[in-house]
Design a protein around this motif. Structure first.
Motif, PDB file in Angstrom:
ATOM      1  N   VAL A  53       0.831  -1.208   0.000  1.00  0.00           N
ATOM      2  CA  VAL A  53       0.000   0.000   0.000  1.00  0.00           C
ATOM      3  C   VAL A  53       0.866   1.259   0.000  1.00  0.00           C
ATOM      4  CG1 VAL A  53      -1.660   1.348   1.357  1.00  0.00           C
ATOM      5  CG2 VAL A  53      -1.997  -1.117   1.052  1.00  0.00           C
ATOM      6  N   CYS A  54       1.826   1.327   0.906  1.00  0.00           N
ATOM      7  CA  CYS A  54       2.672   2.534   1.017  1.00  0.00           C
ATOM      8  C   CYS A  54       3.532   2.740  -0.223  1.00  0.00           C
ATOM      9  CB  CYS A  54       3.552   2.448   2.262  1.00  0.00           C
ATOM     10  SG  CYS A  54       2.617   2.576   3.783  1.00  0.00           S
ATOM     11  N   TYR A  55       4.140   1.666  -0.699  1.00  0.00           N
ATOM     12  CA  TYR A  55       5.002   1.781  -1.874  1.00  0.00           C
ATOM     13  C   TYR A  55       4.181   2.171  -3.102  1.00  0.00           C
ATOM     14  CZ  TYR A  55       9.633   1.065  -3.803  1.00  0.00           C
ATOM     15  OH  TYR A  55      10.873   1.261  -4.355  1.00  0.00           O
ATOM     16  N   THR A  56       2.994   1.604  -3.225  1.00  0.00           N
ATOM     17  CA  THR A  56       2.122   1.938  -4.349  1.00  0.00           C
ATOM     18  C   THR A  56       1.701   3.401  -4.290  1.00  0.00           C
ATOM     19  OG1 THR A  56       1.333  -0.345  -4.482  1.00  0.00           O
ATOM     20  CG2 THR A  56      -0.059   1.353  -5.490  1.00  0.00           C
ATOM     21  N   ILE A  57       1.342   3.879  -3.115  1.00  0.00           N
ATOM     22  CA  ILE A  57       0.987   5.297  -2.963  1.00  0.00           C
ATOM     23  C   ILE A  57       2.157   6.182  -3.373  1.00  0.00           C
ATOM     24  CG2 ILE A  57       0.511   7.125  -1.263  1.00  0.00           C
ATOM     25  CD1 ILE A  57      -1.207   5.012   0.249  1.00  0.00           C
ATOM     26  N   GLY A  58       3.345   5.881  -2.878  1.00  0.00           N
ATOM     27  CA  GLY A  58       4.523   6.680  -3.202  1.00  0.00           C
ATOM     28  C   GLY A  58       4.836   6.688  -4.687  1.00  0.00           C
TER      29      GLY A  58
ATOM     30  N   TRP B  62       7.280  14.018   0.128  1.00  0.00           N
ATOM     31  CA  TRP B  62       6.308  13.104   0.704  1.00  0.00           C
ATOM     32  C   TRP B  62       6.273  11.771  -0.023  1.00  0.00           C
ATOM     33  CZ3 TRP B  62       1.764  11.161  -1.390  1.00  0.00           C
ATOM     34  CH2 TRP B  62       1.270  11.785  -2.537  1.00  0.00           C
ATOM     35  N   HIS B  63       6.656  11.746  -1.325  1.00  0.00           N
ATOM     36  CA  HIS B  63       6.784  10.463  -2.036  1.00  0.00           C
ATOM     37  C   HIS B  63       7.909   9.652  -1.401  1.00  0.00           C
ATOM     38  CE1 HIS B  63       5.315  12.998  -5.643  1.00  0.00           C
ATOM     39  NE2 HIS B  63       4.271  12.374  -5.111  1.00  0.00           N
ATOM     40  N   LEU B  64       9.004  10.344  -1.120  1.00  0.00           N
ATOM     41  CA  LEU B  64      10.153   9.694  -0.491  1.00  0.00           C
ATOM     42  C   LEU B  64       9.776   9.084   0.855  1.00  0.00           C
ATOM     43  CD1 LEU B  64      13.232   9.119  -0.405  1.00  0.00           C
ATOM     44  CD2 LEU B  64      13.492  11.375   0.650  1.00  0.00           C
ATOM     45  N   VAL B  65       8.970   9.786   1.619  1.00  0.00           N
ATOM     46  CA  VAL B  65       8.518   9.266   2.916  1.00  0.00           C
ATOM     47  C   VAL B  65       7.782   7.938   2.713  1.00  0.00           C
ATOM     48  CG1 VAL B  65       6.941   9.680   4.858  1.00  0.00           C
ATOM     49  CG2 VAL B  65       8.421  11.535   4.020  1.00  0.00           C
ATOM     50  N   PHE B  66       6.929   7.860   1.701  1.00  0.00           N
ATOM     51  CA  PHE B  66       6.216   6.609   1.436  1.00  0.00           C
ATOM     52  C   PHE B  66       7.152   5.512   0.939  1.00  0.00           C
ATOM     53  CE2 PHE B  66       2.387   9.064   1.950  1.00  0.00           C
ATOM     54  CZ  PHE B  66       1.484   8.128   2.447  1.00  0.00           C
ATOM     55  N   PHE B  67       8.194   5.879   0.176  1.00  0.00           N
ATOM     56  CA  PHE B  67       9.187   4.867  -0.242  1.00  0.00           C
ATOM     57  C   PHE B  67       9.845   4.244   0.985  1.00  0.00           C
ATOM     58  CE2 PHE B  67      10.243   7.572  -4.277  1.00  0.00           C
ATOM     59  CZ  PHE B  67       9.033   7.217  -4.844  1.00  0.00           C
ATOM     60  N   TRP B  68      10.280   5.103   1.926  1.00  0.00           N
ATOM     61  CA  TRP B  68      10.969   4.614   3.122  1.00  0.00           C
ATOM     62  C   TRP B  68      10.028   3.815   4.027  1.00  0.00           C
ATOM     63  CZ3 TRP B  68      15.833   3.744   3.532  1.00  0.00           C
ATOM     64  CH2 TRP B  68      16.765   4.553   2.875  1.00  0.00           C
TER      65      TRP B  68
ATOM     66  N   PHE C 274      17.918   0.691  -2.621  1.00  0.00           N
ATOM     67  CA  PHE C 274      18.644   1.545  -3.561  1.00  0.00           C
ATOM     68  C   PHE C 274      17.742   2.673  -4.062  1.00  0.00           C
ATOM     69  CE2 PHE C 274      20.019   2.620  -7.889  1.00  0.00           C
ATOM     70  CZ  PHE C 274      21.307   3.062  -7.616  1.00  0.00           C
ATOM     71  N   HIS C 275      16.497   2.346  -4.372  1.00  0.00           N
ATOM     72  CA  HIS C 275      15.528   3.316  -4.862  1.00  0.00           C
ATOM     73  C   HIS C 275      15.311   4.439  -3.850  1.00  0.00           C
ATOM     74  CE1 HIS C 275      11.143   4.463  -5.361  1.00  0.00           C
ATOM     75  NE2 HIS C 275      11.650   4.789  -6.533  1.00  0.00           N
ATOM     76  N   ALA C 276      15.107   4.083  -2.585  1.00  0.00           N
ATOM     77  CA  ALA C 276      14.872   5.092  -1.545  1.00  0.00           C
ATOM     78  C   ALA C 276      16.111   5.951  -1.308  1.00  0.00           C
ATOM     79  CB  ALA C 276      14.429   4.414  -0.249  1.00  0.00           C
TER      80      ALA C 276
ATOM     81  N   MET D 179      14.476  14.732 -10.847  1.00  0.00           N
ATOM     82  CA  MET D 179      13.209  14.689 -10.098  1.00  0.00           C
ATOM     83  C   MET D 179      12.027  14.440 -11.037  1.00  0.00           C
ATOM     84  SD  MET D 179      14.051  17.774  -7.402  1.00  0.00           S
ATOM     85  CE  MET D 179      12.404  17.974  -6.783  1.00  0.00           C
ATOM     86  N   LYS D 180      12.097  14.977 -12.251  1.00  0.00           N
ATOM     87  CA  LYS D 180      11.010  14.792 -13.215  1.00  0.00           C
ATOM     88  C   LYS D 180      11.049  13.418 -13.879  1.00  0.00           C
ATOM     89  CE  LYS D 180      10.237  19.620 -14.205  1.00  0.00           C
ATOM     90  NZ  LYS D 180      10.329  20.717 -15.166  1.00  0.00           N
ATOM     91  N   ASN D 181      12.219  12.805 -13.976  1.00  0.00           N
ATOM     92  CA  ASN D 181      12.347  11.509 -14.636  1.00  0.00           C
ATOM     93  C   ASN D 181      12.414  10.334 -13.666  1.00  0.00           C
ATOM     94  OD1 ASN D 181      12.410  12.363 -17.377  1.00  0.00           O
ATOM     95  ND2 ASN D 181      14.454  13.165 -17.020  1.00  0.00           N
ATOM     96  N   PHE D 182      12.407  10.613 -12.379  1.00  0.00           N
ATOM     97  CA  PHE D 182      12.608   9.566 -11.383  1.00  0.00           C
ATOM     98  C   PHE D 182      11.510   8.505 -11.420  1.00  0.00           C
ATOM     99  CE2 PHE D 182      13.143   7.614  -7.238  1.00  0.00           C
ATOM    100  CZ  PHE D 182      14.530   7.485  -7.189  1.00  0.00           C
ATOM    101  N   HIS D 183      10.298   8.898 -11.832  1.00  0.00           N
ATOM    102  CA  HIS D 183       9.176   7.957 -11.853  1.00  0.00           C
ATOM    103  C   HIS D 183       9.448   6.739 -12.726  1.00  0.00           C
ATOM    104  CE1 HIS D 183       8.360  10.300 -15.494  1.00  0.00           C
ATOM    105  NE2 HIS D 183       7.741   9.219 -15.919  1.00  0.00           N
ATOM    106  N   LYS D 184      10.297   6.875 -13.731  1.00  0.00           N
ATOM    107  CA  LYS D 184      10.607   5.737 -14.606  1.00  0.00           C
ATOM    108  C   LYS D 184      11.279   4.625 -13.808  1.00  0.00           C
ATOM    109  CE  LYS D 184      11.092   8.807 -18.543  1.00  0.00           C
ATOM    110  NZ  LYS D 184      12.030   9.440 -19.467  1.00  0.00           N
ATOM    111  N   PHE D 185      12.233   4.997 -12.981  1.00  0.00           N
ATOM    112  CA  PHE D 185      12.901   4.016 -12.131  1.00  0.00           C
ATOM    113  C   PHE D 185      11.954   3.509 -11.056  1.00  0.00           C
ATOM    114  CE2 PHE D 185      15.932   3.046  -8.575  1.00  0.00           C
ATOM    115  CZ  PHE D 185      16.407   1.867  -9.118  1.00  0.00           C
ATOM    116  N   SER D 186      11.150   4.404 -10.498  1.00  0.00           N
ATOM    117  CA  SER D 186      10.196   4.013  -9.460  1.00  0.00           C
ATOM    118  C   SER D 186       9.240   2.941  -9.954  1.00  0.00           C
ATOM    119  CB  SER D 186       9.387   5.230  -8.989  1.00  0.00           C
ATOM    120  OG  SER D 186      10.208   6.181  -8.385  1.00  0.00           O
ATOM    121  N   LEU D 187       8.701   3.129 -11.147  1.00  0.00           N
ATOM    122  CA  LEU D 187       7.763   2.151 -11.704  1.00  0.00           C
ATOM    123  C   LEU D 187       8.439   0.810 -11.950  1.00  0.00           C
ATOM    124  CD1 LEU D 187       5.755   4.408 -14.163  1.00  0.00           C
ATOM    125  CD2 LEU D 187       4.878   3.286 -12.106  1.00  0.00           C
TER     126      LEU D 187
END
Length: 120
Positions: free
Chosen positions: A14-19, A32-38, A76-78, A93-101
């Motif tokens: 749930v938390c990782y998906t939200i982030g 706040w995305h980073l907080v959900f990653f951690w 590593f992601h966090a 910061m704008k391209n980070f979502h590619k790695f996150s997904l």
């Protein structure tokens, strides 16, 4: 102990998906995305630790190997997200979502194989 492990692993999902998905929708990595990653990483670590105790330790199978890869990628992601935010690198910061997904999709493999293997 199994109930707590399931709660922790599901909380990680749930938390990782939200982030990850809120970062994708926002189009830029925010604190706040980073907080959900951690938080997701912490829940995953707790759940994995409990599951390991229940199962007797690491198993060299699809679930064990992908689980190890996934938790290392989450860490590593966090860490990388933390560095990107500290540097305030707008392009990253704008391209980070590619790695996150990518990390999120990889993380889903052990999540679902764990469920399926334990239903059989």
């Amino acid at each position: 102990m199994l109930n707590f492990a399931i709660i922790f692993i599901t909380s990680a999902l749930v938390c990782y998906t939200i982030g990850v998905w809120s970062e994708k929708i926002a189009g830029i990595l925010k604190t706040w995305h980073l907080v959900f990653f951690w938080i997701g990483f912490a829940f995953d670590t707790l759940g994995t630790t409990l599951m390991g105790k229940i199962s007797g330790g690491f198993k060299f199978n699809v679930h064990g190997v992908t689980g190890l890869i996934a938790i290392l990628l989450m860490l590593f992601h966090a860490v990388w997200a933390t560095i990107v935010l500290l540097k305030k690198d707008q392009k990253s910061m704008k391209n980070f979502h590619k790695f996150s997904l990518l990390v999120w999709f990889i993380w889903l493999i052990p999540y679902f194989t764990g469920m399926v293997l334990n239903m059989i």
